[in-house]
Design an enzyme around this catalytic site. Structure first.
Site, PDB file in Angstrom:
ATOM      1  N   MET A  11      39.167   2.835  61.206  1.00  0.00           N
ATOM      2  CA  MET A  11      38.759   1.735  60.414  1.00  0.00           C
ATOM      3  C   MET A  11      37.607   1.108  60.996  1.00  0.00           C
ATOM      4  O   MET A  11      37.236  -0.086  60.738  1.00  0.00           O
ATOM      5  CB  MET A  11      40.110   0.634  60.592  1.00  0.00           C
ATOM      6  N   ALA A  13      34.729  -0.526  63.739  1.00  0.00           N
ATOM      7  CA  ALA A  13      34.481  -1.476  65.009  1.00  0.00           C
ATOM      8  C   ALA A  13      34.874  -0.457  66.417  1.00  0.00           C
ATOM      9  O   ALA A  13      35.987  -0.740  67.126  1.00  0.00           O
ATOM     10  CB  ALA A  13      35.582  -2.431  64.907  1.00  0.00           C
ATOM     11  N   LEU A  14      34.113   0.766  66.303  1.00  0.00           N
ATOM     12  CA  LEU A  14      34.464   1.711  67.342  1.00  0.00           C
ATOM     13  C   LEU A  14      34.338   1.278  68.651  1.00  0.00           C
ATOM     14  O   LEU A  14      33.428   0.608  68.913  1.00  0.00           O
ATOM     15  CB  LEU A  14      33.320   2.807  66.861  1.00  0.00           C
ATOM     16  N   HIS A  18      37.987   5.354  70.296  1.00  0.00           N
ATOM     17  CA  HIS A  18      37.686   6.222  69.100  1.00  0.00           C
ATOM     18  C   HIS A  18      36.508   7.301  69.470  1.00  0.00           C
ATOM     19  O   HIS A  18      36.622   8.489  69.078  1.00  0.00           O
ATOM     20  CB  HIS A  18      36.869   5.253  68.072  1.00  0.00           C
ATOM     21  N   GLN A  42      47.179  -1.202  54.223  1.00  0.00           N
ATOM     22  CA  GLN A  42      48.023  -1.211  55.583  1.00  0.00           C
ATOM     23  C   GLN A  42      48.075  -2.654  56.238  1.00  0.00           C
ATOM     24  O   GLN A  42      48.686  -2.853  57.300  1.00  0.00           O
ATOM     25  CB  GLN A  42      47.732  -0.155  56.525  1.00  0.00           C
ATOM     26  N   LYS A 129      47.396   5.891  70.973  1.00  0.00           N
ATOM     27  CA  LYS A 129      47.628   4.545  70.977  1.00  0.00           C
ATOM     28  C   LYS A 129      48.596   3.805  69.716  1.00  0.00           C
ATOM     29  O   LYS A 129      49.185   2.866  70.189  1.00  0.00           O
ATOM     30  CB  LYS A 129      46.372   3.878  70.694  1.00  0.00           C
ATOM     31  N   GLN A 133      52.720   5.318  64.406  1.00  0.00           N
ATOM     32  CA  GLN A 133      51.773   5.953  63.263  1.00  0.00           C
ATOM     33  C   GLN A 133      51.513   7.597  63.447  1.00  0.00           C
ATOM     34  O   GLN A 133      51.557   8.446  62.568  1.00  0.00           O
ATOM     35  CB  GLN A 133      50.320   5.392  63.302  1.00  0.00           C
ATOM     36  N   SER A 166      40.243  -2.457  68.339  1.00  0.00           N
ATOM     37  CA  SER A 166      39.217  -3.242  68.018  1.00  0.00           C
ATOM     38  C   SER A 166      39.452  -4.607  67.560  1.00  0.00           C
ATOM     39  O   SER A 166      38.650  -5.556  67.612  1.00  0.00           O
ATOM     40  CB  SER A 166      39.283  -2.789  66.332  1.00  0.00           C
TER      41      SER A 166
HETATM   42  P1  AMP Z   1      41.730   2.483  63.937  1.00  0.00           P
HETATM   43  O1  AMP Z   1      40.414   2.252  63.746  1.00  0.00           O
HETATM   44  O2  AMP Z   1      42.412   1.297  64.728  1.00  0.00           O
HETATM   45  O3  AMP Z   1      42.561   2.790  62.749  1.00  0.00           O
HETATM   46  O4  AMP Z   1      42.031   3.979  64.909  1.00  0.00           O
HETATM   47  C1  AMP Z   1      41.546   5.062  64.393  1.00  0.00           C
HETATM   48  C2  AMP Z   1      42.198   6.177  65.456  1.00  0.00           C
HETATM   49  O5  AMP Z   1      41.842   5.630  66.871  1.00  0.00           O
HETATM   50  C3  AMP Z   1      43.596   6.052  65.442  1.00  0.00           C
HETATM   51  O6  AMP Z   1      44.114   7.504  65.737  1.00  0.00           O
HETATM   52  C4  AMP Z   1      43.953   5.345  66.734  1.00  0.00           C
HETATM   53  O7  AMP Z   1      45.168   5.934  67.162  1.00  0.00           O
HETATM   54  C5  AMP Z   1      43.054   5.838  67.753  1.00  0.00           C
HETATM   55  N1  AMP Z   1      42.633   4.825  68.712  1.00  0.00           N
HETATM   56  C6  AMP Z   1      42.590   3.436  68.603  1.00  0.00           C
HETATM   57  N2  AMP Z   1      42.512   2.777  69.694  1.00  0.00           N
HETATM   58  C7  AMP Z   1      42.645   3.826  70.893  1.00  0.00           C
HETATM   59  C8  AMP Z   1      42.601   4.086  72.141  1.00  0.00           C
HETATM   60  N3  AMP Z   1      42.633   2.844  73.064  1.00  0.00           N
HETATM   61  N4  AMP Z   1      43.134   5.154  72.675  1.00  0.00           N
HETATM   62  C9  AMP Z   1      42.970   6.373  72.167  1.00  0.00           C
HETATM   63  N5  AMP Z   1      42.975   6.181  70.580  1.00  0.00           N
HETATM   64  C10 AMP Z   1      42.681   4.977  70.076  1.00  0.00           C
END
Ligand code: AMP
Length: 255
Positions: A11, A13-14, A18, A42, A129, A133, A166
């Site tokens: 989503m 805000a990398l 990520h 979501q 994380k 999900q 993020s």
């Molecule tokens: P998001 O942008 O929050 O939807 O996350 C996108 C992907 O990055 C998802 O598969 C998350 O589980 C993964 N993710 C987010 N934060 C972390 C983290 N701290 N460590 C590992 N994977 C992450």
């Protein structure tokens, strides 16, 4: 799109979490597609959706630098051209995260289904994380026989222990310090014979933290762990300074 694509849905805000997924994706395929899509379905809380950090140009640069070969930032109309049929995440979608976020996992499964159909990846890299999900997406892919291999990537923490997210940018200095109670509770619980009690006690010591849940689950079933459970994981979710935080750790003491 090529069948050998490794896909990293995000989503935006990398952060370094990520980027670790993108780096892992590179070891599965030369073609790494990163999607950036803040999925309205979501978000059960409109305020959280409105405040979700967005910085597409910086995301693009970071993802390319980490090895992505394609950045895909679709519009809402591209993903949901008409009123989308919402896919149910099933009973587990209403537990743990789902208790406080009704409809959240239905939104997650619905968007992942759409993204997978568009990208048709051979591999999808998802972070531990978001452990529930990850479990629900694996379950969905298996049930629907979607031809994608799900790769689980380890959770990445900041040097002080805070799980990267993020949403951390919204914590503020005090909130960031207070949020460390979560990883501290997990690190101590991991080594403990009484992890539930230990987590509860440590979390209570930080008045700024509001608990949603702190549980030990069976990684295979996602039920509350029993004495027979082989692979246990501690999950914590709660609030600091109006920001919802989520963290987990594999238990080192297993049956
Ligand atoms: P998001 O942008 O929050 O939807 O996350 C996108 C992907 O990055 C998802 O598969 C998350 O589980 C993964 N993710 C987010 N934060 C972390 C983290 N701290 N460590 C590992 N994977 C992450």
């Amino acid at each position: 799109m090529s069948k050998s694509t490794a896909f990293v849905p995000t989503m935006g805000a990398l952060h370094a979490g990520h980027l670790s997924l993108i780096e892992l994706a590179k070891s599965y395929s030369d073609e790494v597609v990163v999607s950036i899509f803040v999925n309205p379905l979501q978000f059960e809380n409109p305020d959280d959706l409105a405040k979700y950090p967005r910085d597409i140009e910086s995301d693009r640069a970071m993802a390319l630098n980490a090895g992505a070969t394609q950045i895909w930032a679709p519009t809402i109309d591209e993903i949901y051209p008409s009123n989308p049929t919402i896919i149910s995440a099933g009973p587990l979608g209403n537990k743990f995260e789902g208790v406080n976020r009704p409809g959240h996992f239905d939104g997650v499964i619905t968007v992942v289904d759409r993204l997978f159909k568009k990208v048709e990846p051979e591999f999808a890299i998802l972070g531990e994380k978001d452990f529930q999900q990850l479990f629900l997406i694996k379950q969905w892919v298996k049930e629907q026989q979607i031809p994608v291999t799900i790769i689980a990537a380890p959770l990445v923490r900041d040097s002080d222990g805070l799980a990267l997210s993020s949403r951390n940018v919204r914590l503020g200095d005090d909130g960031r310090r207070q949020a460390l109670v979560i990883s501290k509770a997990l690190f101590v619980a991991r080594e403990s014979e009484h992890p539930e009690e230990v987590m509860a006690q440590i979390l209570r010591s930080e008045p700024a933290f509001t608990l949603d849940y702190a549980v030990i689950i069976d990684e295979e079933s996602f039920e509350i762990a029993s004495p027979q459970t082989k692979h246990r994981r501690a999950l914590i979710a709660g609030w600091v300074n109006g920001v919802r935080l989520l963290d987990n750790i594999a238990m080192s003491v297993n049956a």
